[in-house]
Each structure stands twice: as structure tokens, then as C-alpha cells.
Write a protein that holds these residues in place. Structure first.
Motif, PDB file in Angstrom:
ATOM      1  N   ILE A  29      68.483 109.771 107.620  1.00  0.00           N
ATOM      2  CA  ILE A  29      67.786 109.690 106.335  1.00  0.00           C
ATOM      3  C   ILE A  29      66.972 108.402 106.251  1.00  0.00           C
ATOM      4  O   ILE A  29      65.822 108.394 105.804  1.00  0.00           O
ATOM      5  CB  ILE A  29      68.784 109.767 105.167  1.00  0.00           C
ATOM      6  N   SER A  30      67.559 107.295 106.701  1.00  0.00           N
ATOM      7  CA  SER A  30      66.868 106.005 106.612  1.00  0.00           C
ATOM      8  C   SER A  30      65.599 105.984 107.446  1.00  0.00           C
ATOM      9  O   SER A  30      64.549 105.503 106.992  1.00  0.00           O
ATOM     10  CB  SER A  30      67.795 104.872 107.066  1.00  0.00           C
ATOM     11  N   PRO A 400      76.712  98.812  98.333  1.00  0.00           N
ATOM     12  CA  PRO A 400      76.560 100.231  97.976  1.00  0.00           C
ATOM     13  C   PRO A 400      75.243 100.516  97.256  1.00  0.00           C
ATOM     14  O   PRO A 400      74.588 101.523  97.525  1.00  0.00           O
ATOM     15  CB  PRO A 400      77.766 100.497  97.061  1.00  0.00           C
ATOM     16  N   TRP A 401      74.837  99.608  96.363  1.00  0.00           N
ATOM     17  CA  TRP A 401      73.569  99.787  95.646  1.00  0.00           C
ATOM     18  C   TRP A 401      72.396  99.732  96.623  1.00  0.00           C
ATOM     19  O   TRP A 401      71.460 100.547  96.538  1.00  0.00           O
ATOM     20  CB  TRP A 401      73.431  98.702  94.571  1.00  0.00           C
ATOM     21  N   ILE A 402      72.446  98.787  97.556  1.00  0.00           N
ATOM     22  CA  ILE A 402      71.380  98.683  98.559  1.00  0.00           C
ATOM     23  C   ILE A 402      71.316  99.949  99.405  1.00  0.00           C
ATOM     24  O   ILE A 402      70.228 100.442  99.743  1.00  0.00           O
ATOM     25  CB  ILE A 402      71.588  97.441  99.450  1.00  0.00           C
ATOM     26  N   TYR A 403      72.472 100.502  99.738  1.00  0.00           N
ATOM     27  CA  TYR A 403      72.520 101.707 100.566  1.00  0.00           C
ATOM     28  C   TYR A 403      71.798 102.866  99.873  1.00  0.00           C
ATOM     29  O   TYR A 403      70.875 103.471 100.433  1.00  0.00           O
ATOM     30  CB  TYR A 403      73.966 102.087 100.848  1.00  0.00           C
ATOM     31  N   TRP A 404      72.221 103.177  98.639  1.00  0.00           N
ATOM     32  CA  TRP A 404      71.673 104.342  97.949  1.00  0.00           C
ATOM     33  C   TRP A 404      70.230 104.125  97.498  1.00  0.00           C
ATOM     34  O   TRP A 404      69.412 105.063  97.561  1.00  0.00           O
ATOM     35  CB  TRP A 404      72.532 104.687  96.724  1.00  0.00           C
ATOM     36  N   LEU A 408      68.280 104.154 102.043  1.00  0.00           N
ATOM     37  CA  LEU A 408      67.963 105.585 102.125  1.00  0.00           C
ATOM     38  C   LEU A 408      66.602 105.918 101.520  1.00  0.00           C
ATOM     39  O   LEU A 408      66.131 107.044 101.643  1.00  0.00           O
ATOM     40  CB  LEU A 408      69.043 106.419 101.429  1.00  0.00           C
ATOM     41  N   LYS A 409      65.975 104.925 100.879  1.00  0.00           N
ATOM     42  CA  LYS A 409      64.658 105.134 100.273  1.00  0.00           C
ATOM     43  C   LYS A 409      63.540 104.503 101.103  1.00  0.00           C
ATOM     44  O   LYS A 409      62.376 104.500 100.692  1.00  0.00           O
ATOM     45  CB  LYS A 409      64.627 104.538  98.861  1.00  0.00           C
ATOM     46  N   GLY A 410      63.891 103.933 102.262  1.00  0.00           N
ATOM     47  CA  GLY A 410      62.872 103.324 103.115  1.00  0.00           C
ATOM     48  C   GLY A 410      62.504 101.912 102.723  1.00  0.00           C
ATOM     49  O   GLY A 410      61.494 101.379 103.196  1.00  0.00           O
ATOM     50  N   ARG A 411      63.335 101.286 101.883  1.00  0.00           N
ATOM     51  CA  ARG A 411      63.073  99.892 101.493  1.00  0.00           C
ATOM     52  C   ARG A 411      63.812  98.976 102.470  1.00  0.00           C
ATOM     53  O   ARG A 411      65.040  98.987 102.529  1.00  0.00           O
ATOM     54  CB  ARG A 411      63.528  99.650 100.056  1.00  0.00           C
ATOM     55  N   GLU A 412      63.067  98.183 103.197  1.00  0.00           N
ATOM     56  CA  GLU A 412      63.628  97.423 104.317  1.00  0.00           C
ATOM     57  C   GLU A 412      63.790  95.952 103.950  1.00  0.00           C
ATOM     58  O   GLU A 412      63.043  95.093 104.393  1.00  0.00           O
ATOM     59  CB  GLU A 412      62.734  97.614 105.544  1.00  0.00           C
ATOM     60  N   TRP A 413      64.807  95.665 103.156  1.00  0.00           N
ATOM     61  CA  TRP A 413      65.060  94.301 102.711  1.00  0.00           C
ATOM     62  C   TRP A 413      65.842  93.536 103.772  1.00  0.00           C
ATOM     63  O   TRP A 413      66.901  93.981 104.220  1.00  0.00           O
ATOM     64  CB  TRP A 413      65.839  94.308 101.396  1.00  0.00           C
ATOM     65  N   LEU A 414      65.332  92.372 104.186  1.00  0.00           N
ATOM     66  CA  LEU A 414      66.008  91.466 105.121  1.00  0.00           C
ATOM     67  C   LEU A 414      66.279  92.110 106.474  1.00  0.00           C
ATOM     68  O   LEU A 414      67.266  91.786 107.143  1.00  0.00           O
ATOM     69  CB  LEU A 414      67.344  90.965 104.516  1.00  0.00           C
TER      70      LEU A 414
END
Length: 421
Positions: A29-30, A400-404, A408-414
């Protein structure tokens, strides 16, 4: 929301996609979301039979009474990116020469680029009697969604006796998870003033407490604090639930032998292996895992195939945190290969294992290839070699918040990729 249900192709017709991804877990998904963030017009499809998606790192917290199981599960249709075609079947065979994947449904799907991310297989049947024993007579495992609540039930109810926690031979996903379950249980028993009446043993098939030496001193202090017996070279081979006995193959300086141990609670981590359609294919290495270049995550023999996640044969820890770092590398390099340009993104083997040594404190192990430490934060903010409250907050609240909502939304933080020379 887009209806992702896959239409069945007419007999003999082959569906075709620019990018085909095997697996709808964290990795699949990622990487789909990250590809579409970069190129929204890309034709992307995912092969995934499951109707539910799980945040598996949360199961340790379920087994420790911190999370409810429901917060770790969402319908697959909710996490599937809108622009993706979903083939709701299982991959059975990859024909790398013909660029075809055969599905359990009988269909074949063609691709220009293939991403292999099916996860691994928990081999419960490899331990005699285990499948029949699970979920009763004190036998449990945080490696299954339906059993993690039973772990917490056993921890709460056990007042005295013998608790065994096992770890199979490597590789396994989240190598620290066998210890996490044990430490959270011990911390609860300590708080309830029961720990002195419970004998705890860590029966580890390996020979060390943790594979990266920098983190061992902190873990060893908790082993001593909870008075845990460390039984190295102990591989679980059989379980008898009704008699509450476990049989181990023991390897030590005196050779090999078998040993039986009784228990009141037994937390089992099963042996793990690559899916058969990889292990029995031309895509695997000698150990049966997907044979990838460790930096580019491109297949060593087939330039149109990439991989990431737990089925990969790269020498990193098999964790969701590894997937976070692998995702942009695969996304960048796959698009570069489509454009016939050099592959410049590099993965340095990053993996993270938040070791829950007590409720409220975690040793945040972060390391890459060859055990090189790769901390996200400066040492003054979070020293990963010792337990901290910040690391607990990250594990319990932020990750968990970062995961969902991020990964999984394509946001690539750090997770910016390293660059190849």
C-alpha cells in the motif's frame, strides 16, 4: 471512494498494468501511494486477497493491555489508494521471463514493472502440536490478531507459576517482539506484586539477547530487574497444550539434546519463511527470500522487478519502520527505470525496533546494515541505547497515526533516501 473490486477478465484475456504490486500490506500500500504521489497518471494495480488490513506493530501493545485489537484493523478498501486497481486474489506464480503473474483465481496479469511485497509466512505447523494448542491452556502469541487479546488475559490472570517466552531462529519480523511481550508481562506482574511468584524464562533459539550489541546493556538490566532466565540455544519444537508442556531442541557446548519444560503461560513466536511462490521460483536467493540489490531494491537478475518488506532477502530487520525507508527508494528507482534513467536512490538497511521494556518506557533501537546505528533524533533528545518516555510516546501515540495517515497515504516524513555514488 473508488470501488476497487477487480473485474474478472474474460477467459483467456490478460489484464495489463504499468506497475503491478503483489501484496496489500504495509509495503504494498505504501509504495503504491508513493508512486501515485509522484506520478498520478500511473497505471498501478495491487494483488491482495485479504479484506482486512492490520497495523501489526500494534499487536504487542494489545498483548500488553495498552491497545484494543480493533484499533489495529481497518477494511482493506479504506487503505487502498483510490487510483489503484485491486485484484482481490492471491498470487500463485511469477513468470519473470514473460512478465506475467498467475493468480489463484486462474487469471494472469501482465506488467511492465513488478513490485514484490507479499510479506512472509508464519509457519505455525513447523512446531508439533502448536496449531491445536493456540488460544487455550495458556498458549498464546502476539503474532496473530485474534490471539493478542488472549495474551493480555493470561497476563492479567496469572498469579503464580511458570511463564515461557520463545524466539525461533532468525529471520523473523520484528526481532524484538518476543522480548517485548515478556517485558510488558513482567512489568504488569511487578506492579501487581506477583513477579516474585512467577518464574519467567526467555527460551531463545539464538545465542544473544539482541543482534545489535549497543542495545544489549539496557535490555540486560531489565532481564536482571525482572529476574528472567535466559535460555539461549533453545528452539521450541513441540507443544502439548492439555499437559502444559513444551519440548525444546537445545544446542550448547555439550552438543544437542531435547528438553521438556512445563508452563502455566507460553508465549510462542513461530518460525517464519518466504511465501512458496517466491521460495520456489527463480526470484529467490539460496535461503528462499527475494534476491534484491541491498541498496537499490531492484532484483539482481530481473531489472523490471523490485521488492520491499518482509519477503526481501536484504540483511535488514524485518519491521514496518524498514518499509517506511524502503518505500521512497523503490518508488524513485522504479520510476527511473521506466524513464530509462540511472537508479540513484539508496536504502542503507534502516530498521527500527521499539523495545517496550516497561509500560511507559521504550528502548528505541534504530540501526542499518552491519548493525550501524541510524538514530532519527539527536542523542540529547532521545538516547536510543537507554529506555525513554519519549520513545514510549512515539510508539503508543505518534507512530500509529503516522502509519494510517502518513505512510499509507504516500507522505514520506523523515525518510528521504540516501544517494548512490
Amino acid at each position: 471512494m473508488t470501488d476497487h473490486s477487480s473485474e474478472v477478465s474474460p477467459a483467456g484475456q490478460v489484464r495489463r498494468h504499468t506497475v503491478l504490486i503483489i501484496g496489500g500490506g504495509a509495503a504494498g500500500i505504501s509504495v503504491a501511494a508513493s508512486l501515485l504521489k509522484r506520478r498520478s497518471s500511473l497505471d498501478v494495480a495491487i494483488i491482495e486477497p485479504a479484506e482486512e488490513h492490520y497495523y501489526q506493530p500494534g499487536w504487542t501493545m494489545v498483548g500488553g493491555g495498552v491497545f484494543t485489537p480493533e484499533v489495529t484493523r481497518r477494511p482493506m478498501r479504506e487503505v487502498m489508494p483510490d487510483a489503484v486497481t485491486w485484484h482481490a486474489s492471491r498470487a500463485e506464480h511469477i513468470d519473470a521471463e514473460a512478465r506475467l503473474v498467475r493468480l489463484e483465481s486462474g487469471e494472469s496479469v501482465a506488467y511492465e514493472r513488478l513490485v514484490v511485497a507479499p510479506g512472509l509466512v508464519c509457519d505455525w505447523s513447523a512446531i508439533e502440536g502448536l496449531e491445536e494448542a493456540l488460544g487455550q491452556n495458556g498458549v498464546t502469541s502476539n503474532y496473530r490478531y485474534d490471539l493478542a487479546p488472549y495474551t493480555w488475559s493470561l497476563v492479567q490472570s496469572l498469579e503464580k507459576g511458570k511463564a515461557l517466552f520463545t524466539q525461533p531462529p532468525m529471520p523473523i519480523k520484528c526481532a524484538g517482539a518476543p522480548q517485548k511481550a515478556m517485558y510488558l508481562a513482567c512489568d504488569h506482574w511487578r506492579r501487581e506484586q506477583r513477579l516474585n511468584d512467577i518464574d519467567v524464562s526467555f527460551c531463545n533459539a539464538g545465542g544473544v539477547l539482541f543482534g545489535v550489541a549497543d542495545y544489549v546493556p539496557a535490555l540486560q538490566r531489565y532481564i536482571e530487574r525482572y529476574d528472567i532466565e535466559t535460555a539461549f540455544g533453545h528452539r521450541l519444537v513441540a507443544v502439548d497444550g492439555p499437559s502444559r508442556t513444551a519440548r525444546f531442541a537445545v544446542s550448547d557446548k555439550d552438543g544437542e539434546r531435547e528438553e521438556e519444560r512445563g508452563f502455566d503461560m507460553l508465549h510462542v513466536v513461530p518460525p517464519q519463511k518466504a511465501p512458496a511462490f517466491i521460495a520456489q521460483s527463480q526470484l529467490s536467493n539460496e535461503a528462499g527470500w527475494l534476491d534484491l540489490d541491498p541498496a537499490t531494491l531492484q532484483h539482481r537478475a530481473y531489472a523490471d522487478i523490485f521488492g520491499l518488506g518482509d519477503a526481501s532477502g536484504t540483511a535488514n530487520a524485518k519491521t514496518a519502520a524498514a518499509v517506511r525507508k524502503q518505500t521512497p527508494v523503490v518508488a524513485e528507482n522504479l520510476l527511473a527505470s521506466l524513464d530509462d534513467t540511472p537508479l540513484t536512490a539508496a536504502y542503507l538497511g534502516y530498521g527500527s525496533c521499539p523495545l517496550t521494556v516497561e509500560r511507559g518506557r521504550i528502548v528505541l533501537a534504530e540501526f542499518g546494515y552491519d548493525g550501524v546505528l541510524q538514530p532519527t533524533f539527536p542523542r540529547w533528545l532521545n538516547d536510543g541505547t537507554r529506555p525513554t518516555r519519549l520513545a514510549w510516546w512515539l510508539k503508543a501515540s505518534l507512530l500509529p497515526w503516522i502509519y494510517w495517515n502518513g505512510m499509507l497515504k504516500g507522505r514520506e516524513w523523515l525518510v528521504r533516501p540516501a544517494r548512490r555514488d
